[in-house]
Design a protein around this motif. Structure first.
Motif, mmCIF file in Angstrom:
data_model
loop_
_atom_site.group_PDB
_atom_site.id
_atom_site.type_symbol
_atom_site.label_atom_id
_atom_site.label_comp_id
_atom_site.label_asym_id
_atom_site.label_seq_id
_atom_site.Cartn_x
_atom_site.Cartn_y
_atom_site.Cartn_z
ATOM 1 N N MET A 1 1.124 -1.131 0.060
ATOM 2 C CA MET A 1 0.079 0.087 0.065
ATOM 3 C C MET A 1 0.817 1.256 -0.097
ATOM 4 S SD MET A 1 -2.820 1.061 2.893
ATOM 5 C CE MET A 1 -3.296 -0.803 2.958
ATOM 6 N N SER A 2 0.694 1.902 -0.677
ATOM 7 C CA SER A 2 1.251 3.419 -1.061
ATOM 8 C C SER A 2 0.666 4.561 -0.518
ATOM 9 C CB SER A 2 1.757 3.643 -2.520
ATOM 10 O OG SER A 2 2.478 4.892 -2.615
ATOM 11 N N ILE A 3 1.243 5.220 0.632
ATOM 12 C CA ILE A 3 0.635 6.295 1.203
ATOM 13 C C ILE A 3 1.637 7.465 0.859
ATOM 14 C CG2 ILE A 3 -0.627 7.413 2.921
ATOM 15 C CD1 ILE A 3 -1.519 4.655 3.798
ATOM 16 N N GLU A 4 1.328 8.502 0.324
ATOM 17 C CA GLU A 4 2.170 9.782 0.138
ATOM 18 C C GLU A 4 1.657 10.732 1.015
ATOM 19 O OE1 GLU A 4 5.019 9.849 -1.925
ATOM 20 O OE2 GLU A 4 4.797 7.543 -2.289
ATOM 21 N N VAL A 5 2.372 11.386 1.693
ATOM 22 C CA VAL A 5 2.195 12.638 2.489
ATOM 23 C C VAL A 5 2.956 13.809 2.145
ATOM 24 C CG1 VAL A 5 1.991 13.838 4.923
ATOM 25 C CG2 VAL A 5 1.320 11.106 4.470
ATOM 26 N N SER A 6 2.115 14.921 1.727
ATOM 27 C CA SER A 6 2.953 16.241 1.500
ATOM 28 C C SER A 6 2.437 17.199 2.575
ATOM 29 C CB SER A 6 2.590 16.586 0.206
ATOM 30 O OG SER A 6 3.318 17.601 -0.255
ATOM 31 N N ASN A 7 3.405 17.759 3.472
ATOM 32 C CA ASN A 7 2.769 18.393 4.353
ATOM 33 C C ASN A 7 3.432 20.091 3.795
ATOM 34 O OD1 ASN A 7 2.508 20.346 6.723
ATOM 35 N ND2 ASN A 7 3.369 18.853 8.061
ATOM 36 N N GLU A 8 2.345 20.753 3.428
ATOM 37 C CA GLU A 8 2.775 22.131 2.860
ATOM 38 C C GLU A 8 1.742 23.192 4.106
ATOM 39 O OE1 GLU A 8 0.701 22.356 -0.948
ATOM 40 O OE2 GLU A 8 2.079 20.352 -1.375
ATOM 41 N N SER A 9 1.807 22.508 5.196
ATOM 42 C CA SER A 9 0.875 23.304 6.161
ATOM 43 C C SER A 9 1.766 24.384 7.088
ATOM 44 C CB SER A 9 -0.017 22.499 7.015
ATOM 45 O OG SER A 9 0.797 21.800 7.801
ATOM 46 N N GLY A 10 3.025 24.060 7.324
ATOM 47 C CA GLY A 10 3.888 24.761 8.020
ATOM 48 C C GLY A 10 3.691 24.271 9.504
ATOM 49 N N VAL A 11 2.868 23.390 9.896
ATOM 50 C CA VAL A 11 2.539 22.732 11.148
ATOM 51 C C VAL A 11 3.323 21.478 10.876
ATOM 52 C CG1 VAL A 11 1.010 21.734 12.644
ATOM 53 C CG2 VAL A 11 0.447 24.029 11.390
#
Length: 182
Positions: A1-11
């Motif tokens: 299972m491939s789960i990508e996370v992109s955090n562009e929130s600054g948090v």
């Protein structure tokens, strides 16, 4: 299972925890284990823009889901070969979620885990527009989140027990190698 996370929130959030809860829900809902999911974390301004563009509602929100393929728990019976699919995107707004967490009296990590479960369920076709749908979806959401916490606690205890076992084995091997040193 491939789960990508992109955090562009600054948090600063635990991406590993978000992946863990998403992976757990996908597995519990009997989705093909090779399914793909994308998670994007945005700031208030970017989330407000998406909310207006896609839902025609002003201001930011906590979570939005954008399904890619029609997936149902257990796969589609009319599909010839259940193959990996792109579930879609879950977009989270940690800043918005932080306010909700504060109001509810629980940590941001819990709120984000809850919103991740909520987002995955939306990707799988669940909705809460009608009272009976809301009852079903929110009940399932509560159960999946509780089961994930139970799973995390069991994993923690297994890990701790493994560490204790390794420590004991190390001490035992020291004793066998150097009986006079103990």
């Amino acid at each position: 299972m491939s789960i990508e996370v992109s955090n562009e929130s600054g948090v600063d959030v635990s991406e590993e925890e978000l992946i863990s809860v998403a992976r757990f829900v996908i597995a519990q809902m009997d989705v093909n284990p090779a399914a793909e999911l994308s998670m994007i974390l945005l700031d208030l301004e970017a989330m407000a823009d998406l909310h207006v563009r896609w839902m025609d509602l002003p201001g930011p929100t906590d979570v939005m889901s954008f399904p890619m393929d029609e997936l149902e728990p257990g796969g589609r019976p009319d599909a010839a070969d259940p193959s990996p699919s792109m579930l879609g995107d879950i977009v989270l707004c940690p800043q918005f979620a932080a306010e909700q967490a504060k109001a509810a009296g629980h940590p941001l990590a819990h709120e984000l885990a809850l919103l991740t479960v909520h987002g995955v369920l939306h990707l799988l076709g669940y909705d809460h527009a009608e009272p009976d749908e809301e009852k079903e979806m929110f009940g399932l959401q509560r159960q999946l989140l509780a089961d994930w916490y139970d799973d995390q606690a069991a994993l923690y205890h297994r890990t701790r027990q493994g560490e204790r076992d390794r420590h004991l084995l190390d001490r035992t091997s020291d004793f066998h190698n150097h009986p006079d040193s103990l």
